[in-house]
Structures are given as C-alpha cells and as structure tokens.
Design an enzyme around this catalytic site. Structure first.
Site, PDB file in Angstrom:
ATOM      1  CG  LEU A 126      -7.754 -15.446   6.861  1.00  0.00           C
ATOM      2  CD1 LEU A 126      -7.822 -15.886   8.316  1.00  0.00           C
ATOM      3  CD2 LEU A 126      -6.830 -14.247   6.710  1.00  0.00           C
ATOM      4  N   PRO A 128      -4.688 -18.199   1.173  1.00  0.00           N
ATOM      5  CG  PRO A 128      -4.135 -16.461  -0.293  1.00  0.00           C
ATOM      6  CD  PRO A 128      -5.231 -16.944   0.622  1.00  0.00           C
ATOM      7  CE1 TYR A 129      -1.074 -17.633   9.018  1.00  0.00           C
ATOM      8  CE2 TYR A 129      -3.199 -18.721   9.255  1.00  0.00           C
ATOM      9  CZ  TYR A 129      -1.995 -18.324   9.789  1.00  0.00           C
ATOM     10  OH  TYR A 129      -1.701 -18.622  11.094  1.00  0.00           O
ATOM     11  CE1 TYR A 130      -6.609 -22.242   8.632  1.00  0.00           C
ATOM     12  CE2 TYR A 130      -7.392 -20.200   7.648  1.00  0.00           C
ATOM     13  CZ  TYR A 130      -7.323 -21.063   8.724  1.00  0.00           C
ATOM     14  OH  TYR A 130      -7.954 -20.743   9.902  1.00  0.00           O
TER      15      TYR A 130
END
Length: 214
Positions: A126, A128-130
């Site tokens: 995850l 890119p989300y972070y």
C-alpha cells in the site's frame, strides 16, 4: 459550530452524518459530487452542496463558505488505481486545505492512516496510499490552520465500543469506523487535539479521556 464534511458518502462520512443528526452543538454541510447524492444526505438532516475534489480550490471554498470547520474523510477507495489515490487522497486533500484558507475557515480535521508519519512502518503493498496520506498530512501541518490529524488503524464495521487507544505512535491495530467517527466529533470540542496528530486503535480508554491524555 457549522461543519463542512468532505467524504460524506464514504463509510466514515456516513457515520458522521448520522452522529451529527443527534448533536445539538454542531450542524453539518456535506459536499457531494453528484446531484443525485444530495437527497439521502438531506433526509439524514445534512445540508448538501455540490463540489468536486478534482475541481478547483475556489470551487470547494465557495461550497464551504460560512462554515467554521472542515472534516476531511475522503478517499479514493480500494477499487480504484493509484492515479485516483494521487488525485483524491493527496491533491484533493491539498485543495481542501487551500480552500479552507480561501474561505477563512481555521479548523481542519483530517482522517489519515495509522503510521502515515513513519515510513519504516508502511505496508509495502500500500506504499503509494501511504505516500499520499503522508504528504497530505505534511501540507496540513504546514498550512497555518488549526489542525487535528487522526490516523486510524485497520478499519472494521463492528459496532463501536466508545473506548480507544490514542497516541503519537501505535505500531499496529484495528478500530471500528463507529469509533473513528466518534473521535472526529469529540476532537472538534477538545482543545487538546488542536495542532496534534495521533494514531488511533481499539483500546480501553473512553474517547473523551483518551483525547485529553494526548
């Protein structure tokens, strides 16, 4: 207090709309992207206005004008690609922060993600989300607004308990979306959350007490 909610159709946003309905101290204006989304929110007691996070900060500011605080719970969701994560979770958040300044709104509450401030603990799958959450939070911290950044753990749909753990660093954990929403509303009135960022997971401390102890 008049609150402008961005992300009203999300799972946390829907819970916030319901909680505000029974709150005599605050009223809510919910931002929606489509005309057909307004009716259900208005039926739940919210004022609903049209604006889009992929539009301009000025458009968002016009929709928010007259409100006292902004709550940002919007997210691109797990079914979209990382292009939408960039456009909503990062750029959309940045536009909302800019819109607050344009509209003269000083208070801003952001729902982020557990350990978004700590790269060493990001989930590789995850990342890119972070990255989006990390830099959106940084922009808010540098904005000059009176901010609260709430970083919840893994989100669950079980009924809330009203008790949590809240601290600058909580490495892992889960939390009910109900309790995230209750923590957001409690943060509006708790001075001790102003200009603070904290992780939030399940715990044994009543929400109001946990926020006072930050």
């Amino acid at each position: 207090m008049k609150v402008f909610l961005i992300g009203a159709n999300g799972q946390i946003g829907q819970r916030l709309v319901s909680l505000f309905q029974d709150n005599p101290d605050h009223s809510i204006r919910a931002m929606v992207r489509k005309e057909e989304q307004k009716a259900s929110l208005e039926a739940a007691g919210a004022e609903a206005v049209l604006a889009n996070l992929e539009g301009s900060p000025e458009e968002i500011a016009a929709a928010a004008k007259g409100c006292d605080a902004i709550i940002f719970t919007a997210g691109s969701g797990g079914s979209t690609g990382y292009d939408k994560t960039l456009l909503v979770d990062l750029d959309g958040a940045a536009k909302a922060i800019e819109a607050a300044a344009i509209a003269g709104i000083k208070r801003f509450i952001m729902v982020s993600a557990l350990q978004a401030h700590n790269r060493e603990n990001w989930n590789e799958a995850l990342k890119p989300y972070y990255v989006a959450k990390h830099y959106a939070d940084k922009i808010l911290e540098a904005s000059g607004l009176t901010y609260t950044i709430i970083r919840p753990g893994g989100l669950r749909n079980e009924p809330g308990t009203g008790t949590v753990s809240a601290a600058k660093d909580l490495e892992r954990g889960f939390i009910s979306r109900d309790d995230v929403a209750k923590t957001v509303i409690a943060s509006l009135d708790e001075k001790n959350t102003e200009n603070r960022a904290f992780d939030l997971t399940e715990g044994d401390t009543p929400i109001a007490e946990a926020l006072k102890k930050l």
